[in-house]
Motif scaffolding. Structure first.
Motif, PDB file in Angstrom:
ATOM      1  N   LEU A  69       0.841  -1.195   0.000  1.00 52.08           N
ATOM      2  CA  LEU A  69       0.000   0.000   0.000  1.00 52.08           C
ATOM      3  C   LEU A  69       0.875   1.243   0.000  1.00 52.08           C
ATOM      4  O   LEU A  69       1.941   1.274   0.619  1.00 52.08           O
ATOM      5  CB  LEU A  69      -0.912   0.012   1.231  1.00 52.08           C
ATOM      6  CG  LEU A  69      -1.842  -1.189   1.407  1.00 52.08           C
ATOM      7  CD1 LEU A  69      -2.663  -1.037   2.682  1.00 52.08           C
ATOM      8  CD2 LEU A  69      -2.757  -1.370   0.203  1.00 52.08           C
ATOM      9  N   GLU A  73      -2.363   5.432   1.319  1.00 50.30           N
ATOM     10  CA  GLU A  73      -3.364   4.380   1.171  1.00 50.30           C
ATOM     11  C   GLU A  73      -3.556   3.647   2.498  1.00 50.30           C
ATOM     12  O   GLU A  73      -2.648   3.583   3.322  1.00 50.30           O
ATOM     13  CB  GLU A  73      -2.934   3.362   0.117  1.00 50.30           C
ATOM     14  CG  GLU A  73      -3.024   3.842  -1.320  1.00 50.30           C
ATOM     15  CD  GLU A  73      -2.762   2.706  -2.289  1.00 50.30           C
ATOM     16  OE1 GLU A  73      -3.668   2.391  -3.086  1.00 50.30           O
ATOM     17  OE2 GLU A  73      -1.656   2.125  -2.247  1.00 50.30           O
ATOM     18  N   ARG A 387      -9.883  -0.688  -0.274  1.00 45.94           N
ATOM     19  CA  ARG A 387      -8.567  -0.070  -0.438  1.00 45.94           C
ATOM     20  C   ARG A 387      -8.797   1.404  -0.734  1.00 45.94           C
ATOM     21  O   ARG A 387      -9.424   1.751  -1.742  1.00 45.94           O
ATOM     22  CB  ARG A 387      -7.769  -0.732  -1.558  1.00 45.94           C
ATOM     23  CG  ARG A 387      -6.353  -0.196  -1.702  1.00 45.94           C
ATOM     24  CD  ARG A 387      -5.546  -1.034  -2.666  1.00 45.94           C
ATOM     25  NE  ARG A 387      -4.167  -0.571  -2.803  1.00 45.94           N
ATOM     26  CZ  ARG A 387      -3.202  -1.243  -3.436  1.00 45.94           C
ATOM     27  NH1 ARG A 387      -3.494  -2.422  -4.004  1.00 45.94           N
ATOM     28  NH2 ARG A 387      -1.984  -0.757  -3.510  1.00 45.94           N
TER      29      ARG A 387
END
Length: 437
Positions: A69, A73, A387
């Motif tokens: 990530l 994020e 996400r």
């Protein structure tokens, strides 16, 4: 850590920041962690980054399998919409000029009667499932209509697009402005992640005999139950007239065996403390729908009071009484309502954004009695997750130096939209972006 299921293989591995709620912490931020999802869609492990070598040895995945990530994020649990009328989506954002009972007769019943046309149903239901998934709703508790085939179609579409859903075929046998809009059979269980929910529309549209029949069906088959309760004051007075032998609106459902630990009742704006005690005793839950409550001037639920009574509570969009299909909007309107109550009474303890985050995720799973399966990142639970990237190109959020993960989370909750939700997973299956896009 022991690997308990030697037959499971790892399907996804993520490394970075994870944000979720626990029974003790409204928001828990896990940085520099590694989370693995097995090929059955369940969370296999969540460990600190420094344990990655041992995880490689135990689970047999490769370093190249790890999805890293970015700095801006994070992964969060999928959001749970505990009350939404899929059949009303075609007029969401309009028709907000009447109070509840007039609103139902003028807009809702005539539109819902159209769902005997499966082409019409397919168009609307496809759009509402896709729209809510894009907005991060991995679990939805849907009202459909009285039409069996169209309600089954909604379940089929939820399964096809990868949304966990409770689908309720509406049951009602009186007090409809559209005389032919009455019917009462129940849907069957068709898909692993799509379940039926017994759905009396609300007490004013159901006879005592119908409510009793539905209570018996729900209890004999251990099914979920959903309906409406104490949405506006006129409705509450109508229920007193229709059910003079009952002490309260809550007592109507209680006497017909419809209040169980699998029951979710929408709104509850005007529930008394005595009624909330019955909710706590039975394990029934309230779905707070603040956009709708304000949009059609029904009332303002005191969420703090509900929580103080230890009643399970989740959030709902209540499309189309609520004009937005986004659970981010439901969180924002929940905070707005809490602040309005504080303006009226400075002694009222305003909800925090952290508490509202929990209501939209873990709280929703508890309200639907699904918290043993979903709601947060716990080993053994299904991987329902979003996400989130707060720095997408041309996105709605600006960041500044020194902002940590909690500030980033708060900005997403207050400013973000579907552009920031770059991937959606349900039971380990990536469902957004959609395969056809």
């Amino acid at each position: 850590m022991n690997r308990n299921d030697t037959t499971a293989r790892i399907a996804h591995v993520f490394r970075g920041t994870f944000v979720h709620s626990t029974p003790r912490a409204a928001v828990e931020i896990l940085q520099n962690c590694v989370l693995g999802v097995d090929d059955k869609g369940k969370i296999a492990f969540i460990e600190k980054h420094q344990d990655v070598v041992s995880l490689l040895e135990i689970w047999g995945f490769e370093t190249s399998d790890i999805k890293q990530l970015g700095q801006y994020e994070f992964l969060m649990p999928g959001m749970v919409d505990t009350h939404i009328h899929a059949s009303q989506y075609s007029y969401a954002g309009t028709a907000l000029d009447l109070p509840l009972l007039e609103w139902l007769n003028t807009y809702t019943f005539p539109v819902e009667a159209k769902y005997k046309d499966l082409d019409f149903a397919n168009d609307v239901y496809t759009k509402v499932v896709r729209r809510t998934l894009k907005n991060g709703t991995t679990t939805a508790c849907y009202f459909a209509t009285i039409h069996t085939d169209a309600s089954l179609l909604l379940g089929e579409l939820a399964d096809r697009f990868g949304q966990r859903a409770l689908v309720g075929k509406v049951c009602m046998d009186c007090n409809s402005a559209v005389p032919q809009y009455k019917e009462s059979p129940i849907l069957e269980d068709c898909y692993p992640n799509v379940k039926p929910v017994v759905t009396p529309r609300f007490a004013p549209s159901c006879s005592s005999s119908l409510l009793s029949e539905l209570g018996e069906i729900a209890n004999n088959n251990k099914l979920h139950v959903q309906s409406h309760i104490s949405e506006n004051k006129e409705e509450v007075e109508l229920v007193k007239t229709l059910f003079p032998g009952c002490k309260s609106y809550t007592d109507v459902y209680l006497k017909h065996n419809l209040l169980t630990d699998r029951t979710i009742m929408a709104h509850g704006c005007h529930l008394t403390d005595e009624e909330l005690e019955i909710f706590r005793e039975t394990g029934s839950a309230v779905s707070h729908c603040p956009n709708s409550n304000i949009s059609i001037c029904s009332g303002m639920l005191n969420v703090r009071n509900v929580l103080n009574h230890k009643v399970k509570l989740g959030l709902g969009t209540d499309v189309a009484g609520g004009y937005s299909p986004s659970m981010l909007d439901a969180m924002r309107r929940t905070l707005d309502t809490s602040k309005a109550l504080t303006i009226q009474d400075p002694q009222h303890k305003t909800l925090s954004f952290e508490e509202v985050f929990r209501l939209a995720t873990l709280g929703g799973s508890e309200a639907l009695s699904l918290d043993d399966q979903i709601g947060n990142f716990v080993v053994g639970k299904d991987f329902d997750a979003l996400r989130v990237n707060v720095c997408v190109p041309d996105g709605p959020i600006d960041l500044f130096p020194g902002e940590g993960p909690k500030v980033i989370l708060e900005k997403f909750l207050n400013l973000g939209d579907d552009r920031n939700i770059t991937e959606v997973y349900m039971a380990g299956r990536r469902v957004v972006p959609f395969p056809d896009t």
